[in-house]
Design a protein around this motif. Sequence first.
Motif, short mmCIF file in Angstrom:
data_model
loop_
_atom_site.label_atom_id
_atom_site.label_comp_id
_atom_site.label_asym_id
_atom_site.label_seq_id
_atom_site.Cartn_x
_atom_site.Cartn_y
_atom_site.Cartn_z
N ASN A 147 -9.05 1.45 -2.13
CA ASN A 147 -8.10 2.71 -1.18
C ASN A 147 -6.59 1.41 -1.51
O ASN A 147 -6.01 0.88 -0.72
CB ASN A 147 -7.94 2.55 0.52
CG ASN A 147 -7.35 3.86 1.11
OD1 ASN A 147 -6.42 4.18 0.79
ND2 ASN A 147 -6.97 2.74 2.56
N ASN A 192 -5.94 6.69 -5.49
CA ASN A 192 -7.33 5.63 -5.19
C ASN A 192 -8.42 5.55 -5.82
O ASN A 192 -9.17 4.80 -6.18
CB ASN A 192 -6.95 5.86 -3.40
CG ASN A 192 -5.96 5.59 -3.26
OD1 ASN A 192 -5.53 4.88 -3.20
ND2 ASN A 192 -5.95 6.28 -1.93
N ASN A 212 -1.48 4.20 0.39
CA ASN A 212 -1.65 5.31 1.71
C ASN A 212 -0.91 5.43 1.99
O ASN A 212 -0.77 7.01 2.70
CB ASN A 212 -2.36 4.19 2.98
CG ASN A 212 -3.06 3.01 3.54
OD1 ASN A 212 -3.88 3.69 2.73
ND2 ASN A 212 -2.53 2.26 3.97
N ASP A 213 0.32 5.60 1.40
CA ASP A 213 1.41 6.49 1.50
C ASP A 213 2.22 6.60 0.25
O ASP A 213 2.03 5.62 -0.61
CB ASP A 213 2.13 6.46 2.49
CG ASP A 213 2.76 7.39 3.39
OD1 ASP A 213 3.59 8.21 2.90
OD2 ASP A 213 4.64 6.46 4.27
N LYS A 256 0.65 -1.23 0.06
CA LYS A 256 0.42 0.19 -0.20
C LYS A 256 0.45 1.38 0.54
O LYS A 256 0.38 2.57 0.53
CB LYS A 256 -1.15 0.44 1.31
CG LYS A 256 -2.14 -1.27 0.91
CD LYS A 256 -3.76 -0.60 2.18
CE LYS A 256 -4.69 -1.45 1.73
NZ LYS A 256 -5.72 -1.13 1.88
#
Length: 100
Positions: free
Chosen positions: A92, A86, A95-96, A59
């Motif tokens: 999703n 996303n 995240n980073d 992610k």
Amino acid sequence: MKEKERNQKDQGIDKIIDKMMKAWGLEGKMKEMDVINAWPELMGQGIAHRTEKLYIRNKVLHIKLNSSVMRDELHYGRNVIIQRVNEFAGTNMINDIWFE
């Protein structure tokens, strides 16, 4: 076998492929490849030309750029990049972002 029974049991090739991808755990990888292939569309040609390496692991979107100035600019806009990726993926996915 009657025609009606056969039609109810037959499935389209797209449905069969979707089931296979889910069973083999490749559905997420295909979405990752879609994002990587759409990088020029998502970020523009200028950024795409300066991108040397791009991949997703755990992610986290890893981006290697050949321009330190562009890397600094993208670092400040990382939330926008995460949102765009996303939204494009419909899930999703990241995240980073790590810049190399």
